[in-house]
Write a protein that holds these residues in place. Structure first.
Motif, short mmCIF file in Angstrom:
data_model
loop_
_atom_site.label_atom_id
_atom_site.label_comp_id
_atom_site.label_asym_id
_atom_site.label_seq_id
_atom_site.Cartn_x
_atom_site.Cartn_y
_atom_site.Cartn_z
N ILE A 15 0.82 -1.21 0.00
CA ILE A 15 0.00 0.00 0.00
C ILE A 15 0.85 1.26 0.00
O ILE A 15 0.61 2.19 -0.77
CB ILE A 15 -0.96 -0.02 1.20
CG1 ILE A 15 -2.02 -1.12 0.98
CG2 ILE A 15 -1.64 1.35 1.37
CD1 ILE A 15 -2.98 -1.28 2.13
N SER A 16 1.89 1.26 0.83
CA SER A 16 2.66 2.50 0.94
C SER A 16 3.59 2.73 -0.24
O SER A 16 3.95 3.87 -0.54
CB SER A 16 3.43 2.53 2.27
OG SER A 16 4.24 1.41 2.39
N ASN A 17 3.98 1.65 -0.92
CA ASN A 17 4.91 1.83 -2.04
C ASN A 17 4.26 1.76 -3.41
O ASN A 17 4.84 2.24 -4.40
CB ASN A 17 6.03 0.79 -1.97
CG ASN A 17 6.97 1.02 -0.81
OD1 ASN A 17 7.86 1.85 -0.87
ND2 ASN A 17 6.75 0.31 0.28
N HIS A 18 3.09 1.14 -3.50
CA HIS A 18 2.47 0.95 -4.82
C HIS A 18 0.99 1.34 -4.87
O HIS A 18 0.43 1.39 -5.95
CB HIS A 18 2.63 -0.50 -5.26
CG HIS A 18 4.06 -0.94 -5.34
ND1 HIS A 18 4.88 -0.67 -6.40
CD2 HIS A 18 4.83 -1.60 -4.45
CE1 HIS A 18 6.09 -1.16 -6.18
NE2 HIS A 18 6.09 -1.73 -5.00
N GLY A 19 0.39 1.51 -3.72
CA GLY A 19 -1.01 1.92 -3.70
C GLY A 19 -1.99 0.76 -3.69
O GLY A 19 -2.88 0.71 -2.86
N ASP A 20 -1.81 -0.15 -4.62
CA ASP A 20 -2.72 -1.29 -4.65
C ASP A 20 -1.99 -2.54 -5.13
O ASP A 20 -0.90 -2.47 -5.70
CB ASP A 20 -3.93 -0.99 -5.55
CG ASP A 20 -3.50 -0.74 -6.98
OD1 ASP A 20 -3.37 -1.71 -7.74
OD2 ASP A 20 -3.25 0.45 -7.33
N LEU A 21 -2.64 -3.68 -4.93
CA LEU A 21 -2.00 -4.97 -5.23
C LEU A 21 -1.71 -5.13 -6.71
O LEU A 21 -0.66 -5.63 -7.11
CB LEU A 21 -2.89 -6.11 -4.73
CG LEU A 21 -2.36 -7.53 -4.98
CD1 LEU A 21 -1.00 -7.72 -4.30
CD2 LEU A 21 -3.36 -8.57 -4.48
N GLN A 22 -2.66 -4.72 -7.54
CA GLN A 22 -2.50 -4.90 -8.98
C GLN A 22 -1.25 -4.19 -9.50
O GLN A 22 -0.48 -4.75 -10.27
CB GLN A 22 -3.74 -4.34 -9.68
CG GLN A 22 -3.57 -4.33 -11.19
CD GLN A 22 -4.79 -4.90 -11.91
OE1 GLN A 22 -5.75 -5.36 -11.28
NE2 GLN A 22 -4.76 -4.87 -13.21
N THR A 23 -1.05 -2.96 -9.06
CA THR A 23 0.12 -2.20 -9.49
C THR A 23 1.40 -2.91 -9.05
O THR A 23 2.38 -3.00 -9.80
CB THR A 23 0.08 -0.79 -8.89
OG1 THR A 23 -1.15 -0.17 -9.27
CG2 THR A 23 1.24 0.05 -9.38
N PHE A 24 1.38 -3.39 -7.83
CA PHE A 24 2.53 -4.13 -7.29
C PHE A 24 2.84 -5.35 -8.15
O PHE A 24 3.99 -5.57 -8.56
CB PHE A 24 2.22 -4.54 -5.86
CG PHE A 24 3.25 -5.41 -5.21
CD1 PHE A 24 4.54 -4.94 -4.95
CD2 PHE A 24 2.94 -6.71 -4.82
CE1 PHE A 24 5.48 -5.75 -4.33
CE2 PHE A 24 3.88 -7.52 -4.20
CZ PHE A 24 5.16 -7.04 -3.96
N LEU A 25 1.83 -6.13 -8.46
CA LEU A 25 2.04 -7.39 -9.19
C LEU A 25 2.35 -7.18 -10.67
O LEU A 25 2.87 -8.09 -11.32
CB LEU A 25 0.80 -8.28 -9.05
CG LEU A 25 0.49 -8.80 -7.64
CD1 LEU A 25 -0.80 -9.61 -7.65
CD2 LEU A 25 1.64 -9.64 -7.08
N GLU A 26 2.04 -6.00 -11.20
CA GLU A 26 2.29 -5.74 -12.62
C GLU A 26 3.73 -5.35 -12.92
O GLU A 26 4.09 -5.17 -14.08
CB GLU A 26 1.35 -4.64 -13.12
CG GLU A 26 -0.02 -5.18 -13.46
CD GLU A 26 -1.01 -4.08 -13.83
OE1 GLU A 26 -0.64 -2.89 -13.70
OE2 GLU A 26 -2.14 -4.42 -14.22
N GLN A 27 4.57 -5.24 -11.92
CA GLN A 27 5.98 -4.92 -12.17
C GLN A 27 6.63 -6.06 -12.96
O GLN A 27 6.12 -7.17 -13.01
CB GLN A 27 6.71 -4.76 -10.84
CG GLN A 27 6.16 -3.63 -9.98
CD GLN A 27 6.92 -3.53 -8.68
OE1 GLN A 27 7.78 -2.70 -8.55
NE2 GLN A 27 6.62 -4.41 -7.72
N ASP A 28 7.79 -5.77 -13.55
CA ASP A 28 8.44 -6.85 -14.29
C ASP A 28 8.90 -7.95 -13.32
O ASP A 28 9.07 -7.71 -12.13
CB ASP A 28 9.61 -6.30 -15.12
CG ASP A 28 10.74 -5.81 -14.26
OD1 ASP A 28 11.59 -6.63 -13.87
OD2 ASP A 28 10.75 -4.60 -13.96
N THR A 29 9.10 -9.12 -13.87
CA THR A 29 9.33 -10.32 -13.08
C THR A 29 10.46 -10.17 -12.06
O THR A 29 10.28 -10.45 -10.87
CB THR A 29 9.65 -11.51 -14.01
OG1 THR A 29 8.66 -11.56 -15.04
CG2 THR A 29 9.68 -12.81 -13.23
N ALA A 30 11.62 -9.73 -12.52
CA ALA A 30 12.78 -9.66 -11.64
C ALA A 30 12.58 -8.63 -10.53
O ALA A 30 12.94 -8.87 -9.37
CB ALA A 30 14.04 -9.33 -12.45
#
Length: 211
Positions: free
Chosen positions: A96-111
């Motif tokens: 939450i504090s670094n990405h706002g929501d789970l989807q944004t967090f999980l959409e980062q590139d794999t590594a």
DNA sequence: CACCAGGCAAGTA
DNA sequence: TACTTGCATGGT
């Protein structure tokens, strides 16, 4: 080895059929389950998840709002519940504090996603890979105790090989394919549960007896 | 009763 | 670096 690893997958798929992993409906549920199943039987994890589901608490917002002690009580059946509650709260807070929501967090590139998960308390290589593969749908191979036990018993890897070595062997010798990685790990767990328990040293009638 | 389960981190020497 | 220990419930 590359053809052999694919052959083993095909043999397991033939023996057991598709496993339809991860056992969970949403990325959030999969992520939580990945932490709760650490060194824990899945039946106990399912009880914990059912506790949360029945109160409609299986969401980022609910976890963020819950006291750590309250969360601990809900997940009690999964074992190590104080540790896991604190670590889950840390994970949700980070997202939450670094990405706002789970989807944004999980959409980062794999590594990036994998490394970020590994930097968190309570998330080691298997949990990071499980979330990356099964919650985010990104290509990384999950290694677990069954993978190590089964493949070393069949002399396909060395007993002393570590997580990274085993993972590299799979990823260097298989096509980079999310559905393949998904199915392969699930099949390994299925095989482990039925034929390769710790207390059952010999795999006499196991589907991999010819490997 | 002892052992095990889809780990991980912290402590010790 | 290389071991060891704590965390904990529920099934066999």
């Amino acid at each position: 080895m590359s053809a052999k690893l694919q052959d083993i997958h095909d043999t397991l798929l033939d023996a057991f059929g598709p496993q339809h992993w991860w056992p969970g409906d949403t990325p959030f549920e999969i992520m939580i389950g990945a932490v709760l199943t650490q060194n824990t039987a899945w039946t106990n994890v399912q009880r914990a998840i059912d506790n949360l589901k029945s109160e409609n608490l299986l969401s980022m917002d609910a976890f963020a709002a819950m006291e750590v002690g309250t969360l601990a009580e809900f997940i009690r059946p999964s074992g190590y519940y104080n540790q896991k509650a604190a670590r889950l709260k840390g994970l949700i807070h980070h997202i939450i504090s670094n990405h706002g929501d789970l989807q944004t967090f999980l959409e980062q590139d794999t590594a990036t996603l994998r490394e970020e998960l590994l930097s968190l308390k309570g998330i080691g290589p298997e949990t990071a890979d499980s979330i990356t593969l099964y919650a985010a749908g990104k290509p990384t191979f999950v290694v677990d105790t069954y993978t190590h036990r089964i493949f070393s018993r069949h002399n396909l890897i060395a007993e002393e090989d570590d997580y990274h070595e085993i993972q590299t062997m799979f990823m260097d010798n298989l096509a980079e394919d999310v559905p393949l990685y998904n199915q392969y790990h699930a099949l390994i767990v299925r095989l482990g549960k039925e034929y390769c328990k710790k207390s059952k040293p010999l795999c006499d009638d196991c589907p991999l007896k010819d490997f």
